[in-house]
Design a protein around this motif. Structure first.
Motif, PDB file in Angstrom:
ATOM      1  N   UNK A 165       0.865  -1.178   0.000  1.00 51.79           N
ATOM      2  CA  UNK A 165       0.000   0.000   0.000  1.00 51.79           C
ATOM      3  C   UNK A 165       0.905   1.233   0.000  1.00 51.79           C
ATOM      4  N   UNK A 166       0.872   2.005  -1.081  1.00 55.68           N
ATOM      5  CA  UNK A 166       1.807   3.117  -1.216  1.00 55.68           C
ATOM      6  C   UNK A 166       1.189   4.212  -2.074  1.00 55.68           C
ATOM      7  N   UNK A 167       1.266   5.473  -1.646  1.00 55.11           N
ATOM      8  CA  UNK A 167       0.768   6.554  -2.505  1.00 55.11           C
ATOM      9  C   UNK A 167       1.648   6.715  -3.742  1.00 55.11           C
ATOM     10  N   UNK A 168       1.017   6.867  -4.895  1.00 59.05           N
ATOM     11  CA  UNK A 168       1.754   7.033  -6.148  1.00 59.05           C
ATOM     12  C   UNK A 168       1.475   8.371  -6.819  1.00 59.05           C
ATOM     13  N   UNK A 169       0.292   8.923  -6.586  1.00 61.12           N
ATOM     14  CA  UNK A 169      -0.109  10.132  -7.316  1.00 61.12           C
ATOM     15  C   UNK A 169       0.182  11.398  -6.528  1.00 61.12           C
ATOM     16  N   UNK A 170      -0.286  11.473  -5.302  1.00 60.11           N
ATOM     17  CA  UNK A 170      -0.096  12.690  -4.499  1.00 60.11           C
ATOM     18  C   UNK A 170       1.154  12.548  -3.639  1.00 60.11           C
ATOM     19  N   UNK A 171       2.301  12.822  -4.245  1.00 56.29           N
ATOM     20  CA  UNK A 171       3.586  12.717  -3.561  1.00 56.29           C
ATOM     21  C   UNK A 171       4.213  14.097  -3.402  1.00 56.29           C
ATOM     22  N   UNK A 172       4.823  14.396  -2.258  1.00 56.38           N
ATOM     23  CA  UNK A 172       5.526  15.671  -2.101  1.00 56.38           C
ATOM     24  C   UNK A 172       6.597  15.887  -3.165  1.00 56.38           C
ATOM     25  N   UNK A 173       7.209  14.792  -3.627  1.00 55.33           N
ATOM     26  CA  UNK A 173       8.287  14.905  -4.611  1.00 55.33           C
ATOM     27  C   UNK A 173       7.797  15.405  -5.964  1.00 55.33           C
ATOM     28  N   UNK A 174       6.495  15.324  -6.222  1.00 55.62           N
ATOM     29  CA  UNK A 174       5.980  15.821  -7.500  1.00 55.62           C
ATOM     30  C   UNK A 174       6.214  17.326  -7.600  1.00 55.62           C
ATOM     31  N   UNK A 175       5.904  18.058  -6.546  1.00 52.85           N
ATOM     32  CA  UNK A 175       6.075  19.514  -6.547  1.00 52.85           C
ATOM     33  C   UNK A 175       7.505  19.934  -6.263  1.00 52.85           C
ATOM     34  N   UNK A 176       8.224  19.139  -5.465  1.00 51.95           N
ATOM     35  CA  UNK A 176       9.573  19.528  -5.060  1.00 51.95           C
ATOM     36  C   UNK A 176      10.654  18.997  -5.983  1.00 51.95           C
ATOM     37  N   UNK A 177      10.387  17.882  -6.660  1.00 53.46           N
ATOM     38  CA  UNK A 177      11.434  17.220  -7.431  1.00 53.46           C
ATOM     39  C   UNK A 177      12.324  16.395  -6.521  1.00 53.46           C
ATOM     40  N   UNK A 178      13.221  15.632  -7.135  1.00 59.76           N
ATOM     41  CA  UNK A 178      14.139  14.794  -6.361  1.00 59.76           C
ATOM     42  C   UNK A 178      15.591  15.106  -6.743  1.00 59.76           C
ATOM     43  N   UNK A 179      16.499  14.636  -5.890  1.00 59.59           N
ATOM     44  CA  UNK A 179      17.929  14.732  -6.167  1.00 59.59           C
ATOM     45  C   UNK A 179      18.458  13.357  -6.510  1.00 59.59           C
ATOM     46  N   UNK A 180      19.442  13.299  -7.395  1.00 59.08           N
ATOM     47  CA  UNK A 180      20.123  12.042  -7.683  1.00 59.08           C
ATOM     48  C   UNK A 180      21.614  12.211  -7.419  1.00 59.08           C
ATOM     49  N   UNK A 181      22.245  11.119  -7.058  1.00 59.77           N
ATOM     50  CA  UNK A 181      23.695  11.073  -6.879  1.00 59.77           C
ATOM     51  C   UNK A 181      24.259  10.109  -7.907  1.00 59.77           C
ATOM     52  N   UNK A 182      25.357  10.462  -8.538  1.00 63.84           N
ATOM     53  CA  UNK A 182      25.951   9.591  -9.550  1.00 63.84           C
ATOM     54  C   UNK A 182      27.030   8.720  -8.932  1.00 63.84           C
ATOM     55  N   UNK A 183      27.200   7.537  -9.507  1.00 67.53           N
ATOM     56  CA  UNK A 183      28.209   6.599  -9.029  1.00 67.53           C
ATOM     57  C   UNK A 183      28.500   5.569 -10.111  1.00 67.53           C
ATOM     58  N   UNK A 184      29.641   4.896 -10.040  1.00 67.37           N
ATOM     59  CA  UNK A 184      29.987   3.911 -11.067  1.00 67.37           C
ATOM     60  C   UNK A 184      28.964   2.788 -11.134  1.00 67.37           C
ATOM     61  N   UNK A 185      28.701   2.312 -12.344  1.00 67.50           N
ATOM     62  CA  UNK A 185      27.771   1.206 -12.548  1.00 67.50           C
ATOM     63  C   UNK A 185      28.537  -0.100 -12.351  1.00 67.50           C
TER      64      UNK A 185
END
Length: 281
Positions: free
Chosen positions: A116-136
């Motif tokens: 059970x997890x919210x998918x539509x109304x997420x705070x990250x929709x308005x704020x966006x997210x950060x990503x970190x890069x690293x070797x694959x």
């Protein structure tokens, strides 16, 4: 409620052998499908990928795709799930003893549960997210949706420690994909994402979203891109069953665009949600 080898039972009552090859060798495949308004999203695409992945490692599905989908929808109904995820895992089965070569008569283990997890109304929709890069650091057959996720789990943990919500994997100077998502940037060309190959997983959400983009007049360019290109892009975003479509506003603490979710990603997210609601099963 969960599902195990033809039975619906409480999750706490599920019992899988410690000699199961999924546990001992990560010898298995998984899928995660979204549920919106009590219906499976993009089910045919997820089941087709399940069939491709199991065939690639030589596991014979114990049920038809139609029967697997029926079990999933029954599980959604029994749990009264309105919004969340269906996790499906199939392993080669349990051997009598631990051996790299499996016995020829193994019966696959098919396990499913709900989240059970919210998918539509997420705070990250308005704020966006950060990503970190690293070797694959992953194996070469990333097109197979293997349950062997140690490298992805390590990348996710490293991203969290860096204050980010997702990791972008880098190989030969180019972004391959996220630890659990498909990576996109928006340029003057249109939306840019990696071409399908053994180097990346063919994302079901990403495939649906790129089709919707093309239908709405947005060009889709399949080519590798670098982190520098992503930082210079107008927008960046990720797609997955658990996030749908989310804007990336920071990469390694550097701002993307104006540092806010962009109009292209927001439009595509809205189009995808409409698609999910119109086509769910």
């Amino acid at each position: 409620m969960a599902y195990l080898n033809g039975r619906f039972l409480p999750l706490e009552d599920v019992r899988i052998s410690p000699l199961d090859r999924g546990f001992l060798f990560a010898d298995g495949i998984y899928e995660v499908a979204a549920v919106i308004d009590g219906k499976l999203v993009d089910s045919a695409s997820h089941l087709a990928r399940l069939e491709r992945s199991t065939a690639a490692i030589g596991i014979v599905l114990p049920l038809s795709l139609a029967d697997i989908e029926a079990a999933q929808t029954e599980l959604v109904a029994r749990n009264g799930l309105s919004e969340g995820l269906v996790y499906l895992q199939i392993t080669r089965g349990a051997d009598a003893t631990r051996d790299f070569i499996p016995a020829p008569d193994l019966q696959p283990t098919l396990f499913m549960f709900m989240q059970d997890k919210p998918l539509i109304d997420l705070p990250a929709v308005a704020a966006g997210i950060a990503v970190a890069t690293m070797p694959d650091l992953r194996w070469a057959r990333r097109d197979i949706k293997s349950v062997g996720l140690l490298a992805q789990a390590m990348a996710k943990q490293a991203a969290k420690e860096a204050g980010a919500q997702e990791a972008w994997m880098i190989e030969d100077g180019f972004v391959t994909e996220g630890a659990s998502s498909t990576a996109f940037i928006v340029t003057d060309e249109g939306i840019v994402t990696r071409p399908y190959s053994q180097s990346v997983l063919a994302g079901c959400t990403g495939a649906a979203l790129t089709a919707l983009a093309q239908e709405s007049g947005i060009a889709v360019i399949r080519r590798p891109f670098t982190v520098d290109e992503a930082l210079a892009a107008k927008e960046a975003f990720i797609t997955s069953a658990s996030t749908l479509c989310l804007s990336v506003v920071r990469i390694d603490e550097q701002r993307v665009g104006d540092g806010a979710p962009g109009p292209v990603a927001m439009r595509l997210r809205a189009l995808y949600i409409d698609f999910a609601r119109a086509t769910g099963v």
